[in-house]
Write a protein that holds these residues in place. Structure first.
Motif, PDB file in Angstrom:
ATOM      1  N   ARG A  11      23.142  30.896  52.095  1.00 30.47           N
ATOM      2  CA  ARG A  11      24.090  32.009  52.184  1.00 30.47           C
ATOM      3  C   ARG A  11      25.253  31.813  51.220  1.00 30.47           C
ATOM      4  O   ARG A  11      25.684  32.757  50.561  1.00 30.47           O
ATOM      5  N   ARG A  12      25.789  30.598  51.152  1.00 28.81           N
ATOM      6  CA  ARG A  12      26.945  30.336  50.296  1.00 28.81           C
ATOM      7  C   ARG A  12      26.613  30.556  48.830  1.00 28.81           C
ATOM      8  O   ARG A  12      27.446  31.033  48.059  1.00 28.81           O
ATOM      9  N   GLU A  13      25.403  30.214  48.440  1.00 32.19           N
ATOM     10  CA  GLU A  13      24.995  30.434  47.052  1.00 32.19           C
ATOM     11  C   GLU A  13      24.932  31.922  46.726  1.00 32.19           C
ATOM     12  O   GLU A  13      25.329  32.349  45.637  1.00 32.19           O
ATOM     13  N   VAL A  14      24.436  32.709  47.662  1.00 27.89           N
ATOM     14  CA  VAL A  14      24.379  34.164  47.457  1.00 27.89           C
ATOM     15  C   VAL A  14      25.790  34.727  47.301  1.00 27.89           C
ATOM     16  O   VAL A  14      26.074  35.496  46.372  1.00 27.89           O
ATOM     17  N   GLU A  15      26.682  34.348  48.202  1.00 26.03           N
ATOM     18  CA  GLU A  15      28.061  34.849  48.143  1.00 26.03           C
ATOM     19  C   GLU A  15      28.757  34.407  46.860  1.00 26.03           C
ATOM     20  O   GLU A  15      29.452  35.203  46.218  1.00 26.03           O
ATOM     21  N   ALA A  16      28.585  33.128  46.471  1.00 23.98           N
ATOM     22  CA  ALA A  16      29.225  32.626  45.252  1.00 23.98           C
ATOM     23  C   ALA A  16      28.698  33.352  44.026  1.00 23.98           C
ATOM     24  O   ALA A  16      29.456  33.682  43.102  1.00 23.98           O
ATOM     25  N   HIS A  17      27.400  33.631  44.002  1.00 20.92           N
ATOM     26  CA  HIS A  17      26.815  34.345  42.864  1.00 20.92           C
ATOM     27  C   HIS A  17      27.386  35.757  42.745  1.00 20.92           C
ATOM     28  O   HIS A  17      27.745  36.201  41.647  1.00 20.92           O
ATOM     29  N   LEU A  18      27.492  36.453  43.874  1.00 23.03           N
ATOM     30  CA  LEU A  18      28.025  37.816  43.837  1.00 23.03           C
ATOM     31  C   LEU A  18      29.487  37.827  43.397  1.00 23.03           C
ATOM     32  O   LEU A  18      29.912  38.704  42.629  1.00 23.03           O
ATOM     33  N   THR A  48      36.924  30.467  32.081  1.00 23.53           N
ATOM     34  CA  THR A  48      35.755  30.998  31.378  1.00 23.53           C
ATOM     35  C   THR A  48      34.568  30.851  32.290  1.00 23.53           C
ATOM     36  O   THR A  48      34.565  30.087  33.253  1.00 23.53           O
ATOM     37  N   ASN A  49      33.505  31.558  31.980  1.00 25.96           N
ATOM     38  CA  ASN A  49      32.357  31.582  32.868  1.00 25.96           C
ATOM     39  C   ASN A  49      31.098  31.689  32.036  1.00 25.96           C
ATOM     40  O   ASN A  49      31.014  32.481  31.115  1.00 25.96           O
ATOM     41  N   GLY A  50      30.132  30.893  32.392  1.00 22.35           N
ATOM     42  CA  GLY A  50      28.927  30.885  31.600  1.00 22.35           C
ATOM     43  C   GLY A  50      28.183  32.187  31.595  1.00 22.35           C
ATOM     44  O   GLY A  50      27.406  32.471  30.693  1.00 22.35           O
ATOM     45  N   ARG A  53      26.345  46.124  45.594  1.00 20.15           N
ATOM     46  CA  ARG A  53      26.253  47.519  45.160  1.00 20.15           C
ATOM     47  C   ARG A  53      26.763  47.684  43.737  1.00 20.15           C
ATOM     48  O   ARG A  53      26.116  48.310  42.901  1.00 20.15           O
ATOM     49  N   VAL A  54      27.936  47.127  43.449  1.00 17.36           N
ATOM     50  CA  VAL A  54      28.519  47.266  42.111  1.00 17.36           C
ATOM     51  C   VAL A  54      27.669  46.557  41.074  1.00 17.36           C
ATOM     52  O   VAL A  54      27.422  47.075  39.980  1.00 17.36           O
ATOM     53  N   THR A  55      27.211  45.347  41.401  1.00 18.66           N
ATOM     54  CA  THR A  55      26.506  44.523  40.419  1.00 18.66           C
ATOM     55  C   THR A  55      25.092  45.008  40.152  1.00 18.66           C
ATOM     56  O   THR A  55      24.641  45.034  38.997  1.00 18.66           O
ATOM     57  N   TYR A  56      24.358  45.418  41.201  1.00 18.61           N
ATOM     58  CA  TYR A  56      22.938  45.721  41.039  1.00 18.61           C
ATOM     59  C   TYR A  56      22.574  47.174  41.295  1.00 18.61           C
ATOM     60  O   TYR A  56      21.690  47.717  40.632  1.00 18.61           O
ATOM     61  N   ALA A  57      23.215  47.836  42.258  1.00 21.64           N
ATOM     62  CA  ALA A  57      22.854  49.228  42.538  1.00 21.64           C
ATOM     63  C   ALA A  57      23.434  50.185  41.506  1.00 21.64           C
ATOM     64  O   ALA A  57      22.862  51.239  41.246  1.00 21.64           O
ATOM     65  N   GLU A  58      24.578  49.831  40.910  1.00 20.94           N
ATOM     66  CA  GLU A  58      25.246  50.738  39.977  1.00 20.94           C
ATOM     67  C   GLU A  58      25.286  50.207  38.550  1.00 20.94           C
ATOM     68  O   GLU A  58      25.738  50.906  37.655  1.00 20.94           O
ATOM     69  N   THR A  64      30.853  35.642  41.465  1.00 21.42           N
ATOM     70  CA  THR A  64      30.872  35.292  40.042  1.00 21.42           C
ATOM     71  C   THR A  64      30.529  36.492  39.169  1.00 21.42           C
ATOM     72  O   THR A  64      31.097  36.672  38.083  1.00 21.42           O
ATOM     73  N   GLN A  65      29.626  37.331  39.643  1.00 22.96           N
ATOM     74  CA  GLN A  65      29.139  38.445  38.832  1.00 22.96           C
ATOM     75  C   GLN A  65      30.023  39.684  38.883  1.00 22.96           C
ATOM     76  O   GLN A  65      29.887  40.573  38.039  1.00 22.96           O
ATOM     77  N   ILE A  66      30.933  39.769  39.837  1.00 20.05           N
ATOM     78  CA  ILE A  66      31.645  41.030  40.033  1.00 20.05           C
ATOM     79  C   ILE A  66      32.559  41.377  38.867  1.00 20.05           C
ATOM     80  O   ILE A  66      32.678  42.537  38.476  1.00 20.05           O
ATOM     81  N   VAL A  67      33.229  40.383  38.266  1.00 16.73           N
ATOM     82  CA  VAL A  67      34.142  40.688  37.164  1.00 16.73           C
ATOM     83  C   VAL A  67      33.405  41.224  35.951  1.00 16.73           C
ATOM     84  O   VAL A  67      33.757  42.288  35.426  1.00 16.73           O
TER      85      VAL A  67
END
Length: 644
Positions: free
Chosen positions: A373-380, A637-639, A354-359, A382-385
């Motif tokens: 599933r693990r890739e989806v969770e890890a991606h989310l 750091t994060n790519g 919701r935070v990353t894509y809906a808002e 990673t993107q939240i910050v």
């Protein structure tokens, strides 16, 4: 008649006032006495006075240390009222309830658990052997159906469970903490509506902050009430409904011990709600030494289905952008049990999406690129910050660079695994050697400057060096050698030091016996206190040594100037040893090395406002342990993060 905590506090308050008044008065009287006796005899009196003051201060420091240890162990609980009046107990419970409500209502609003509607979290019932016997739970062997949804937990707990004891299990991110938050607020609302003063007050306590081998369960409960809810009044545990959150977050070796102590302390009649990840709880009760939570039923949170995921993302996305989810919704419809649906099946994952894509300006089709599933969770995760630190258009909204924020959060995640983050605890993130060296150096410079001005440079160098080395030695040995030493060994070392110094001064320097014994006694006390935790006594010994040496050195050193220098050093050292000073030292070191910004408090509060942290009392916790683990595993750091 039993003594109350207020009585004890009053006693210590008046003792403090008396100390503040009497110590300076005694110092002035001693100075006048020294002058009246003549400087030729002052060295002997100074030695006696220094020895006496050192012993008294060491005793006072020991009493303070023992009192703190007793308080931590819960021994002061016997000083509470034996049977406080019912209206007094009720008033205290009401004050605690108000503070608990304030904490969790604020957190519920910040996490937007009801915005625009609560998630359809549900659970299923797990019977024996995961739970206790049905006969123990409900009175007969008939299984109890506890299946329900988010707002059913209050009724389930109070109407279907006679003993009101329950364990809530779930996978990481399944919504256990959100569930108990809603439960606590429902209990508080029902308590206020009923007006029953005897109704217990629900309190959420994080089990990760408890070490069963170091602190009793009751002592830990009261310490958490102080830390998390700023509540420091006597209140019986029968007035509490304990919500023990996160058994899985305890050390593996502590979980069995924790369950054993909970069962031993509360039996089967005290209301308890315990949460844990499923795997960790099953592993704990599978041990031959561990037992299940006595008389407790068990429920397990279900994952959200694809329909619930789609409905939630639909209502949390503004209508103009809803079409951007078409690809994701099509994938969910085509594969309701697929990896994407499983990756979004937890309340945590949905809130991140919701935070990353809906808002924000992110493209939901990014989620289609992952095959597990693990890739989806890890991606989310990673993107939240970067999502939280940007505005809805994707532009940075933080006063700091995104890469810097990520590095700082990663540092906090690595150093605060179980305990909450606070400014006072930041000193623990700095290497003890670096902090000790800085504090010792500052203490030595301050002491040297005071006695150098009062007497001469040589005395300042001696006193400053002694203070710096003494504090450095205390920091080096107090936490290691002190734990292993015996009282006999410590006193033996002090006695050897006394004999060696006395023989040297009497034989080599040909000092009078009084002066030699006085200086030898000071040196022996220095050794004694540097091997003990009584840092205040150590500093007093060094100051008495400096004053004695200054008086012995000749008429150039005025007793009044030396007394004033000692008083100035006492004030300076008192300030230097506060937690605030340790925080300042930590801030300097952390900011200089780039591990945290100078204004750490602003970073924590800003992270709380954005949703990175949740706040309980004065402590900050990462919004979920999965986020903390993800950040702790990053290098800082994060790519995906681009500097501003």
């Amino acid at each position: 008649m039993a003594r109350t905590r207020s009585d004890i506090r009053g006693w210590y308050w008046w003792a403090l006032v008396a100390t503040i008044v009497l110590v300076p008065s005694c110092c002035i009287a001693l100075a006048v006495f020294f002058v009246s006796e003549g400087l030729e005899n002052a060295d002997r009196w100074a030695s006696v006075g220094g020895f006496s003051v050192s012993v008294l201060v060491a005793a006072a420091a020991s009493i303070g240390w023992l009192r703190q240890r007793a308080k931590e162990a819960g021994d002061l609980g016997t000083l509470d009222e034996a049977e406080p009046a019912a209206d007094v107990e009720a008033a205290r419970a009401d004050r605690l309830a108000a503070r608990v409500r304030q904490v969790w209502e604020s957190e519920e609003l910040r996490q937007r658990l009801l915005d625009p509607q609560p998630l359809p979290v549900s659970w299923r019932t797990l019977g024996p052997p995961v739970s206790d016997h049905w006969r123990v739970i409900g009175g007969d062997d008939t299984p109890v159906d506890l299946d329900g949804t988010l707002d059913d937990l209050y009724q389930t707990f109070h109407t279907k469970l006679p003993n009101m004891r329950l364990v809530a299990l779930g996978e990481p991110g399944a919504g256990k903490t959100s569930l108990v938050m809603r439960f606590v607020l429902a209990c508080l609302a029902a308590r206020e509506k009923s007006g029953d003063p005897a109704a217990p007050v629900p309190v959420i306590l994080r089990l990760s902050t408890w070490s069963p081998s170091d602190k009793s369960l009751i002592a830990w409960i009261y310490s958490r009430l102080r830390e998390d809810y700023a509540f420091d009044e006597p209140l019986g545990t029968d007035r509490l409904l304990l919500v023990l959150d996160g058994l899985d977050e305890m050390r593996e070796a502590d979980r069995e011990n924790a369950l054993t102590k909970i069962n031993a302390a509360f039996g089967s009649t005290r209301p308890v709600l315990l949460t844990s990840r499923t795997g960790e709880y099953l592993a704990t009760i599978d041990s031959r030494e561990a037992d299940v939570l006595t008389a407790a039923a068990v429920i397990e949170l279900r994952p959200l289905d694809a329909v619930a995921v789609r409905d939630y993302l639909t209502v949390t996305t503004k209508p103009a952008r809803l079409a951007e989810w078409d690809g994701v919704f099509a994938q969910l419809a085509a594969h309701p049990d697929g990896e994407l649906a499983r990756g979004l099946s937890t309340p945590l994952a949905l809130s991140l999406a919701r935070v990353t894509y809906a808002e924000r300006a992110g493209d939901p089709d990014d989620l289609l690129a992952f095959t597990s599933r693990r890739e989806v969770e890890a991606h989310l995760l990673t993107q939240i910050v970067p999502a939280l630190y940007s505005d809805p258009s994707g532009h940075p909204s933080s006063p700091w660079r995104a890469n810097d924020v990520h590095r700082w959060l990663a540092f906090l995640a690595r150093h605060f695994r179980a305990q909450g983050i606070s400014w006072a605890a930041l000193g623990d993130t700095v290497a003890p050697v670096a902090s000790s060296v800085i504090i010792s150096l500052v203490a030595g410079l301050g002491t040297g400057a005071a006695f150098g001005l009062a007497a001469d440079t040589s005395l300042g160098v001696i006193a400053g060096t002694a203070m710096a080395l003494g504090i450095l030695g205390h920091h080096a040995f107090a936490s290691t050698y002190t734990e292993r030493r015996s009282q006999w060994g410590t006193w033996s070392a002090a006695a050897v030091c006394f004999a060696a110094v006395y023989c040297y001064l009497a034989a080599v320097d040909s000092l009078p016996a009084g002066a030699a014994s006085g200086i030898a006694a000071v040196a022996a006390l220095w050794v004694l206190t540097v091997l003990s935790p009584a840092l205040i006594a150590l500093q007093t010994v060094i100051l008495s040594f400096a004053v004695t040496l200054g008086i012995i050195s000749g008429p150039a050193a005025s007793p009044y100037a030396l007394a004033l220098a000692a008083l100035a050093v006492v004030v300076f050292m008192t300030i230097l040893q506060t937690s605030r000073t340790s925080f300042v030292v930590a801030r300097i070191l952390l900011a200089a090395t780039g591990r945290l910004p100078w204004n750490v408090t602003a970073l924590l509060e800003d992270g709380y406002q954005r949703g990175v942290f949740r706040k309980v009392g004065g402590l900050y916790y990462f919004r979920h342990d999965l986020l903390r683990v993800r950040l702790a595993g990053d290098s800082g750091t994060n790519g995906h993060l681009a500097p501003r």
